[in-house]
Design a protein around this motif. Structure first.
Motif, PDB file in Angstrom:
ATOM      1  N   VAL A   1      45.849  97.222  81.707  1.00  0.00           N
ATOM      2  CA  VAL A   1      46.505  95.777  82.765  1.00  0.00           C
ATOM      3  C   VAL A   1      47.553  96.483  83.427  1.00  0.00           C
ATOM      4  O   VAL A   1      48.665  96.116  82.375  1.00  0.00           O
TER       5      VAL A   1
ATOM      6  N   VAL B   1      49.197  96.045  78.390  1.00  0.00           N
ATOM      7  CA  VAL B   1      49.636  95.620  79.698  1.00  0.00           C
ATOM      8  C   VAL B   1      51.167  95.601  79.966  1.00  0.00           C
ATOM      9  O   VAL B   1      52.193  95.939  79.789  1.00  0.00           O
TER      10      VAL B   1
ATOM     11  N   ILE C   1      56.177  89.334  81.956  1.00  0.00           N
ATOM     12  CA  ILE C   1      54.809  89.234  81.186  1.00  0.00           C
ATOM     13  C   ILE C   1      54.691  87.572  80.754  1.00  0.00           C
ATOM     14  O   ILE C   1      55.743  87.855  79.872  1.00  0.00           O
TER      15      ILE C   1
ATOM     16  N   ASP D   1      44.503  90.994  91.239  1.00  0.00           N
ATOM     17  CA  ASP D   1      44.029  90.141  90.948  1.00  0.00           C
ATOM     18  C   ASP D   1      42.454  89.321  90.249  1.00  0.00           C
ATOM     19  O   ASP D   1      42.594  89.940  90.677  1.00  0.00           O
TER      20      ASP D   1
ATOM     21  N   ARG E   1      56.996  93.744  89.370  1.00  0.00           N
ATOM     22  CA  ARG E   1      55.811  94.085  88.748  1.00  0.00           C
ATOM     23  C   ARG E   1      55.109  92.840  88.057  1.00  0.00           C
ATOM     24  O   ARG E   1      54.798  93.462  87.154  1.00  0.00           O
TER      25      ARG E   1
ATOM     26  N   THR F   1      53.826  96.628  83.031  1.00  0.00           N
ATOM     27  CA  THR F   1      54.941  96.936  84.166  1.00  0.00           C
ATOM     28  C   THR F   1      55.507  97.808  85.171  1.00  0.00           C
ATOM     29  O   THR F   1      55.461  97.215  86.748  1.00  0.00           O
TER      30      THR F   1
ATOM     31  N   VAL G   1      53.503  90.622  85.258  1.00  0.00           N
ATOM     32  CA  VAL G   1      51.956  90.171  84.758  1.00  0.00           C
ATOM     33  C   VAL G   1      51.363  89.014  84.896  1.00  0.00           C
ATOM     34  O   VAL G   1      52.231  88.233  83.490  1.00  0.00           O
TER      35      VAL G   1
ATOM     36  N   GLY H   1      50.857  95.768  86.589  1.00  0.00           N
ATOM     37  CA  GLY H   1      50.917  95.089  87.265  1.00  0.00           C
ATOM     38  C   GLY H   1      51.443  95.508  88.719  1.00  0.00           C
ATOM     39  O   GLY H   1      51.742  96.636  88.392  1.00  0.00           O
TER      40      GLY H   1
ATOM     41  N   VAL I   1      50.000  92.011  89.018  1.00  0.00           N
ATOM     42  CA  VAL I   1      48.700  91.718  88.728  1.00  0.00           C
ATOM     43  C   VAL I   1      48.939  90.065  87.701  1.00  0.00           C
ATOM     44  O   VAL I   1      49.417  89.336  87.554  1.00  0.00           O
ATOM     45  N   THR I   2      47.897  88.490  88.625  1.00  0.00           N
ATOM     46  CA  THR I   2      47.575  87.910  88.582  1.00  0.00           C
ATOM     47  C   THR I   2      45.704  87.662  87.005  1.00  0.00           C
ATOM     48  O   THR I   2      45.139  87.836  88.167  1.00  0.00           O
TER      49      THR I   2
END
Length: 169
Positions: free
Chosen positions: A125, A86, A72, A146, A109, A88, A111, A127, A129-130
């Motif tokens: 959030v 957040v 992350i 994303d 995974r 992952t 982030v 993952g 993902v951005t």
């Protein structure tokens, strides 16, 4: 000790003890309040702490970071509302019992949360993902895909609400 000293000591002992007790109680109460405030501005993580990258300029409050499935990375001046998570990590739904608990990817995974991103309170959030720079994620949203830079998203799952005009554009 002279008689006068003993009389003065005896006369002052009660009020002096009460004053000391009051000051100690006030100091303890202040320390408890400071600890409560500190708890609002501290985060927790699950997994290897070295996989969590938070710059000094970020404001993170009481977030939870799960780095068991990836890294992350948080950008400069990003900031979080309260109770943001957040994650992952994920588990294999085709496994059962203890095997399901232990069956999760150890990487891939990631982030990435860009510079200046605002994640409002109660955002989740997942993952990989951005979230692009200066994006805004509305309170209570679930981010599974994303998010483009300079975009406001909201909902469960998060959807684009509007675009933000970048400075100088």
């Amino acid at each position: 000790m002279r008689l006068l000293d003993r009389l003065i000591t005896r006369a002052l002992r009660g009020p002096l003890d009460a004053l000391v007790a009051q000051k100690v109680t006030e100091q303890v109460a202040q320390q408890v309040e400071e600890l409560k405030l500190d708890a609002l501005y501290s985060y927790r993580w699950h997994g290897d702490r070295s996989r969590l990258h938070i710059p000094d300029t970020a404001v993170v409050n009481n977030a939870l970071f799960n780095v068991s499935g990836g890294e992350i990375t948080i950008g400069e001046y990003a900031f979080f509302g309260h109770d943001v998570a957040v994650l992952t990590g994920t588990h294999d739904i085709e496994k059962f019992g203890r095997e399901r608990q232990l069956a999760f990817p150890r990487s891939g995974r990631d982030v990435v949360i860009g510079d200046g991103v605002w994640l409002a309170s109660h955002v989740l959030v997942l993952g990989p993902v951005t979230i692009g720079e200066h994006a805004v994620v509305a309170g209570g949203s679930l981010v599974r895909e994303d998010v483009e830079p300079y975009t406001v998203v909201a909902g469960r799952p998060a959807k684009v609400i509007k675009k933000i005009t970048p400075p100088g554009a």
